[in-house]
Design a protein around this motif. Sequence first.
Motif, PDB file in Angstrom:
ATOM      1  N   VAL A   1      -4.353  -9.668  -6.416  1.00  0.00           N
ATOM      2  CA  VAL A   1      -3.726 -10.744  -5.810  1.00  0.00           C
ATOM      3  C   VAL A   1      -3.804 -11.913  -6.707  1.00  0.00           C
ATOM      4  CG1 VAL A   1      -3.257 -12.316  -4.030  1.00  0.00           C
ATOM      5  CG2 VAL A   1      -3.796 -10.063  -3.379  1.00  0.00           C
ATOM      6  N   GLN A   2      -4.810 -12.271  -7.394  1.00  0.00           N
ATOM      7  CA  GLN A   2      -5.015 -13.566  -7.972  1.00  0.00           C
ATOM      8  C   GLN A   2      -4.198 -13.464  -9.377  1.00  0.00           C
ATOM      9  OE1 GLN A   2      -7.299 -12.062  -6.374  1.00  0.00           O
ATOM     10  NE2 GLN A   2      -8.405 -13.568  -5.281  1.00  0.00           N
ATOM     11  N   LYS A   3      -4.040 -12.164  -9.961  1.00  0.00           N
ATOM     12  CA  LYS A   3      -3.434 -11.712 -11.176  1.00  0.00           C
ATOM     13  C   LYS A   3      -1.850 -12.257 -10.843  1.00  0.00           C
ATOM     14  CE  LYS A   3      -6.568  -9.119 -13.587  1.00  0.00           C
ATOM     15  NZ  LYS A   3      -6.971  -7.759 -14.334  1.00  0.00           N
TER      16      LYS A   3
ATOM     17  N   VAL B   1       0.929  -8.945   0.309  1.00  0.00           N
ATOM     18  CA  VAL B   1       0.243  -8.094   1.293  1.00  0.00           C
ATOM     19  C   VAL B   1      -0.461  -6.988   0.460  1.00  0.00           C
ATOM     20  CG1 VAL B   1       0.339  -6.513   3.258  1.00  0.00           C
ATOM     21  CG2 VAL B   1       1.543  -8.603   3.123  1.00  0.00           C
ATOM     22  N   GLU B   2      -1.845  -6.997   0.595  1.00  0.00           N
ATOM     23  CA  GLU B   2      -2.494  -5.657  -0.063  1.00  0.00           C
ATOM     24  C   GLU B   2      -2.538  -4.633   1.095  1.00  0.00           C
ATOM     25  OE1 GLU B   2      -5.190  -7.026  -3.805  1.00  0.00           O
ATOM     26  OE2 GLU B   2      -6.206  -7.038  -1.910  1.00  0.00           O
ATOM     27  N   LEU B   3      -3.031  -3.423   0.619  1.00  0.00           N
ATOM     28  CA  LEU B   3      -3.172  -2.423   1.487  1.00  0.00           C
ATOM     29  C   LEU B   3      -4.637  -1.936   0.910  1.00  0.00           C
ATOM     30  CD1 LEU B   3       0.099  -0.624   1.987  1.00  0.00           C
ATOM     31  CD2 LEU B   3      -1.017  -1.924   3.431  1.00  0.00           C
ATOM     32  N   HIS B   4      -5.373  -1.654   2.100  1.00  0.00           N
ATOM     33  CA  HIS B   4      -6.774  -0.914   1.768  1.00  0.00           C
ATOM     34  C   HIS B   4      -6.980   0.302   2.818  1.00  0.00           C
ATOM     35  CE1 HIS B   4      -8.194  -4.375  -0.573  1.00  0.00           C
ATOM     36  NE2 HIS B   4      -7.512  -5.135   0.072  1.00  0.00           N
ATOM     37  N   GLY B   5      -7.890   1.120   2.148  1.00  0.00           N
ATOM     38  CA  GLY B   5      -7.916   2.289   2.944  1.00  0.00           C
ATOM     39  C   GLY B   5      -8.538   2.150   4.325  1.00  0.00           C
ATOM     40  N   ASP B   6      -9.388   1.474   4.357  1.00  0.00           N
ATOM     41  CA  ASP B   6      -9.873   1.034   5.881  1.00  0.00           C
ATOM     42  C   ASP B   6     -10.526  -0.344   5.720  1.00  0.00           C
ATOM     43  OD1 ASP B   6     -12.555   1.284   4.701  1.00  0.00           O
ATOM     44  OD2 ASP B   6     -12.645   3.041   5.370  1.00  0.00           O
TER      45      ASP B   6
ATOM     46  N   THR C   1       0.180   3.643   5.713  1.00  0.00           N
ATOM     47  CA  THR C   1      -0.211   3.474   4.160  1.00  0.00           C
ATOM     48  C   THR C   1      -1.613   2.735   4.083  1.00  0.00           C
ATOM     49  OG1 THR C   1       1.099   1.466   4.327  1.00  0.00           O
ATOM     50  CG2 THR C   1       2.294   3.558   3.318  1.00  0.00           C
ATOM     51  N   GLY C   2      -2.038   2.407   5.160  1.00  0.00           N
ATOM     52  CA  GLY C   2      -3.463   1.748   5.030  1.00  0.00           C
ATOM     53  C   GLY C   2      -3.485   0.562   6.023  1.00  0.00           C
ATOM     54  N   ILE C   3      -4.632  -0.344   5.783  1.00  0.00           N
ATOM     55  CA  ILE C   3      -4.963  -1.365   6.225  1.00  0.00           C
ATOM     56  C   ILE C   3      -4.360  -2.543   5.584  1.00  0.00           C
ATOM     57  CG2 ILE C   3      -6.849  -3.035   7.145  1.00  0.00           C
ATOM     58  CD1 ILE C   3      -6.933  -0.559   8.830  1.00  0.00           C
ATOM     59  N   PRO C   4      -3.569  -3.347   6.097  1.00  0.00           N
ATOM     60  CA  PRO C   4      -2.900  -4.587   5.222  1.00  0.00           C
ATOM     61  C   PRO C   4      -3.881  -5.791   5.395  1.00  0.00           C
ATOM     62  CG  PRO C   4      -1.962  -4.600   7.614  1.00  0.00           C
ATOM     63  CD  PRO C   4      -2.842  -3.190   7.422  1.00  0.00           C
ATOM     64  N   ALA C   5      -4.056  -6.463   4.312  1.00  0.00           N
ATOM     65  CA  ALA C   5      -4.509  -7.800   4.246  1.00  0.00           C
ATOM     66  C   ALA C   5      -3.605  -8.717   3.633  1.00  0.00           C
ATOM     67  CB  ALA C   5      -5.863  -7.713   3.472  1.00  0.00           C
TER      68      ALA C   5
END
Length: 271
Positions: free
Chosen positions: A26-28, A204-209, A254-258
Amino acid sequence: MQMIDRRKVRQAFGRQATEYDSHAAVQKRAIAKFVDLLKREQLAPRRLLDVGAGTGVLLRSLREVYGDAGTVGIDLAIGMSRAARENLKADGRALILTADAEQLPFAAASFDLVLSTSTFQWLADLKTAFGEAFRVLAPGGLFCFTLFGEQTLHELRTSYRLALNAAGCPREDRSHTFFTGKDVTSALERAGFTDCRVTSELDVELHGDVPALLRSLKRIGAGSASPIMPRGLAGKQVMLEMMGRYRREYARQTGIPATYEILYGIGKKCC
């Protein structure tokens, strides 16, 4: 006002300096957009300062934009400063120092352009740092920056707060609070800047859990943005409740959003 342990923040980012660039997606992306925005300003600074330079990614990108400018970068974390020096060692004109955004070690009017990306959200308030940016800018100089805004990690923070309420201990909520766009605009104006502009963008990033999300925050040194769990059995119960609520309320196929809210700010020093 947020209560933030600056020593812990410094240590956390210092420890993760060697692997920060591998995980700070995200920072990049924020830096890439930030550089594009700077190009539109058509600036020609003779000397610029990057506050919270991290591993030197922004300064390296700006060399292509402001090739003739003298560049200085500071970071609170010694590990980050070392990484930046290593990454920029081929650039003989880049000076990297370990210093504090709230106590810049420079004389007044030293720079034409003061920059920062993904740094100021780790401060308890913006007044002192923005005042320092104003002080070291020459008349006519610009202060341009990004920071994470109030919607950042709202899924995690909301799930944690609800889990604490369910456990009967709402006063244990010591999770990080991010600044609003109004906070940022007000701080710019109070510091003396004019022509202030603050815009917002969501990423929005997506993570496995949920554990994967918490690990990713720790890997970039941003563990202070994670919920601080009570100790012992109560803490484990709150953690399980938080993860369960997060999955139920926000999980996608597709995963857990952050969510990250990126605030882009700019202010001018007229005199």
